[in-house]
Design a protein around this motif. Structure first.
Motif, PDB file in Angstrom:
ATOM      1  N   THR A 190     -12.420 -25.162  13.648  1.00  0.00           N
ATOM      2  CA  THR A 190     -11.779 -25.165  12.331  1.00  0.00           C
ATOM      3  C   THR A 190     -12.094 -26.473  11.578  1.00  0.00           C
ATOM      4  O   THR A 190     -11.450 -26.784  10.583  1.00  0.00           O
ATOM      5  CB  THR A 190     -10.244 -24.968  12.439  1.00  0.00           C
ATOM      6  OG1 THR A 190      -9.704 -25.999  13.282  1.00  0.00           O
ATOM      7  CG2 THR A 190      -9.902 -23.608  13.015  1.00  0.00           C
ATOM      8  N   GLU A 206      -4.671 -29.647  10.674  1.00  0.00           N
ATOM      9  CA  GLU A 206      -5.830 -29.736   9.770  1.00  0.00           C
ATOM     10  C   GLU A 206      -6.656 -30.952  10.167  1.00  0.00           C
ATOM     11  O   GLU A 206      -6.199 -32.092   9.990  1.00  0.00           O
ATOM     12  CB  GLU A 206      -5.351 -29.866   8.323  1.00  0.00           C
ATOM     13  CG  GLU A 206      -4.780 -28.571   7.798  1.00  0.00           C
ATOM     14  CD  GLU A 206      -4.309 -28.664   6.353  1.00  0.00           C
ATOM     15  OE1 GLU A 206      -4.612 -29.659   5.667  1.00  0.00           O
ATOM     16  OE2 GLU A 206      -3.610 -27.726   5.929  1.00  0.00           O
ATOM     17  N   GLN A 218     -11.366 -21.049   5.737  1.00  0.00           N
ATOM     18  CA  GLN A 218     -11.678 -21.246   7.164  1.00  0.00           C
ATOM     19  C   GLN A 218     -13.021 -20.562   7.443  1.00  0.00           C
ATOM     20  O   GLN A 218     -13.075 -19.460   8.004  1.00  0.00           O
ATOM     21  CB  GLN A 218     -10.575 -20.625   8.034  1.00  0.00           C
ATOM     22  CG  GLN A 218      -9.227 -21.326   7.890  1.00  0.00           C
ATOM     23  CD  GLN A 218      -8.336 -21.073   9.088  1.00  0.00           C
ATOM     24  OE1 GLN A 218      -7.875 -19.953   9.280  1.00  0.00           O
ATOM     25  NE2 GLN A 218      -8.091 -22.092   9.893  1.00  0.00           N
ATOM     26  N   HIS A 264      -8.686 -15.573   1.470  1.00  0.00           N
ATOM     27  CA  HIS A 264      -8.136 -16.930   1.328  1.00  0.00           C
ATOM     28  C   HIS A 264      -6.731 -16.898   0.721  1.00  0.00           C
ATOM     29  O   HIS A 264      -5.868 -17.689   1.104  1.00  0.00           O
ATOM     30  CB  HIS A 264      -9.057 -17.802   0.456  1.00  0.00           C
ATOM     31  CG  HIS A 264     -10.487 -17.757   0.873  1.00  0.00           C
ATOM     32  ND1 HIS A 264     -10.868 -17.758   2.197  1.00  0.00           N
ATOM     33  CD2 HIS A 264     -11.631 -17.668   0.150  1.00  0.00           C
ATOM     34  CE1 HIS A 264     -12.189 -17.685   2.260  1.00  0.00           C
ATOM     35  NE2 HIS A 264     -12.667 -17.623   1.040  1.00  0.00           N
ATOM     36  N   ARG A 275      -6.743 -22.167   1.156  1.00  0.00           N
ATOM     37  CA  ARG A 275      -7.281 -22.704   2.416  1.00  0.00           C
ATOM     38  C   ARG A 275      -8.446 -21.835   2.867  1.00  0.00           C
ATOM     39  O   ARG A 275      -8.290 -20.617   3.071  1.00  0.00           O
ATOM     40  CB  ARG A 275      -6.185 -22.689   3.483  1.00  0.00           C
ATOM     41  CG  ARG A 275      -6.585 -23.343   4.807  1.00  0.00           C
ATOM     42  CD  ARG A 275      -6.689 -24.834   4.677  1.00  0.00           C
ATOM     43  NE  ARG A 275      -6.970 -25.523   5.933  1.00  0.00           N
ATOM     44  CZ  ARG A 275      -7.587 -26.705   5.995  1.00  0.00           C
ATOM     45  NH1 ARG A 275      -7.996 -27.319   4.896  1.00  0.00           N
ATOM     46  NH2 ARG A 275      -7.781 -27.288   7.152  1.00  0.00           N
ATOM     47  N   ASP A 287     -13.052 -26.226   7.853  1.00  0.00           N
ATOM     48  CA  ASP A 287     -12.033 -25.750   6.907  1.00  0.00           C
ATOM     49  C   ASP A 287     -11.823 -26.729   5.746  1.00  0.00           C
ATOM     50  O   ASP A 287     -12.107 -27.924   5.867  1.00  0.00           O
ATOM     51  CB  ASP A 287     -10.684 -25.581   7.630  1.00  0.00           C
ATOM     52  CG  ASP A 287     -10.751 -24.547   8.750  1.00  0.00           C
ATOM     53  OD1 ASP A 287     -11.865 -24.071   9.040  1.00  0.00           O
ATOM     54  OD2 ASP A 287      -9.710 -24.249   9.329  1.00  0.00           O
ATOM     55  N   ASP A 303     -10.196 -31.380   9.277  1.00  0.00           N
ATOM     56  CA  ASP A 303     -11.478 -31.083   8.616  1.00  0.00           C
ATOM     57  C   ASP A 303     -12.534 -32.149   8.938  1.00  0.00           C
ATOM     58  O   ASP A 303     -12.220 -33.330   9.041  1.00  0.00           O
ATOM     59  CB  ASP A 303     -11.307 -31.056   7.088  1.00  0.00           C
ATOM     60  CG  ASP A 303     -10.205 -30.107   6.625  1.00  0.00           C
ATOM     61  OD1 ASP A 303      -9.488 -29.557   7.478  1.00  0.00           O
ATOM     62  OD2 ASP A 303     -10.070 -29.946   5.408  1.00  0.00           O
TER      63      ASP A 303
END
Ligand code: FO1
Length: 321
Positions: free
Chosen positions: A42, A144, A54, A107, A52, A45, A146
């Motif tokens: 993830t 999260e 993914q 999304h 959001r 993402d 990223d």
């Protein structure tokens, strides 16, 4: 020997991950084995225009559901871009990043459920109810984390901007997943790895797809300690990356773009790494000795994933390795 009902876990991300997952599903169906669990990266993402995204979760979901755009390798087949045109007209989002209309439905649904308080794991469980995927999907973590790219010129970009806007042309010096040190594996991830007979590492990008999964505290340890055999599939064929821009990512972390170097990057469990065996392409058969010197069992096989049939054949070799 492969048990008659093997419990299989796959670590995956990106296009390589979704093609391989399709193959694993087909191979397990043939064996009459239970559904595999796929632990999905993830790190790709992001939040964009209030929703959001993914990308890896969606690529794998769409591929398993048979609704993916096989030409582009991402998004929905036959999608349109009406909402995207409106977003561009508003100057919202990113002008180089396309959000298809059907894809936006995904999304919006996901973002709504996250806003309602569901965790990413619960959202994925809910999304999996729409199609009979034949695979249990888990995000690597509910946090999260990223991926960011640190550039040689001192700049920092979200992975998606570097990948899609700059096509990985700006030289990276490192990749980071801010917050990953405080992340924990998503519920079920560590248990699935501990209870598996075989853990497969898909031929995904070792740096930005598999790297983030293994950097979630607890996941690398779970892979190192499981009683399962851990088998990796080389994303490098004939000394070149099959798709994507993994070579740029490998160079940035000081790993040569070769099947043996990627095997050494993952490392043998007997020497502190995560693998027991490594599948390498016929084109790289000469590297088998180097792989074995690194403490891994080397298995040479055809590794081009042309369709579900060829992916299933690779998955079967990996399962039997
Ligand atoms: N890749 C592109 O090259 N251009 C795009 O405009 C783009 C949009 C996009 C939207 C949603 C989504 O889930 C994925 C999307 N991708 C796009 C693919 C994605 O950037 C990467 O290929 C993966 O993250 C790498 O695995």
């Amino acid at each position: 020997m492969l048990p008659p009902q093997p419990r299989v876990v796959v670590l995956a991300g990106g296009v390589g991950g979704s093609k391989f997952t399709l193959g694993v599903r087909a191979a397990l169906r043939r064996l009459g084995a239970p559904e595999a669990t796929v632990i999905v990266n993830t790190g790709d993402d992001l939040w964009l225009s209030g929703v959001r995204l993914q990308p890896d979760v969606d690529s794998i979901t769409y591929a398993l559901a048979g609704v993916n755009d096989t030409e582009r390798g991402w998004g929905r087949a036959g999608d349109t871009e009406r909402v995207n045109e409106e977003l561009q007209a508003w100057g919202a989002g990113w002008p180089w990043f396309t959000l298809g209309d059907l894809d936006l439905g995904t999304h919006l649904a996901r973002t709504g459920w996250l806003r309602d308080g569901l965790t990413p794991t619960q959202v994925l469980e809910r999304m999996a109810q729409r199609w009979p995927l034949g695979i249990r999907m888990l995000p690597m973590t509910d946090s999260e984390v990223d991926t960011h790219v640190l550039l040689e010129d001192g700049g920092r970009l979200h992975f998606q901007e570097w990948w899609t806007r700059h096509r990985a042309k700006l030289t990276p010096r490192a990749f980071e997943n801010p917050g990953v040190a405080d992340a924990v594996p998503a519920p079920g991830v560590a248990e699935a790895i501990a209870g598996a007979d075989v853990v497969l590492i898909a031929p995904s990008n070792p740096v930005v797809s598999i790297g983030p999964i293994l950097s979630v505290p607890g996941i690398r340890d779970a892979v190192r300690k499981t009683s399962a055999k851990v088998v990796g599939v080389s994303p490098i064929i004939g000394g070149r990356v099959v798709r994507g821009m993994a070579d740029v990512c490998l160079t940035a972390i000081g790993v040569e773009t070769s099947a043996a170097a990627v095997a050494r990057h993952y490392g043998a469990r007997s020497a502190g790494g995560v693998l027991d065996a490594w599948l390498l392409a016929e084109e790289d058969a000469a590297a088998a000795t180097d792989v074995e010197i690194a403490g891994l069992r080397a298995v040479v096989a055809p590794l081009w994933m042309r369709d579900e049939e060829t992916s299933a054949a690779i998955a079967e070799v990996a399962l039997r390795a």
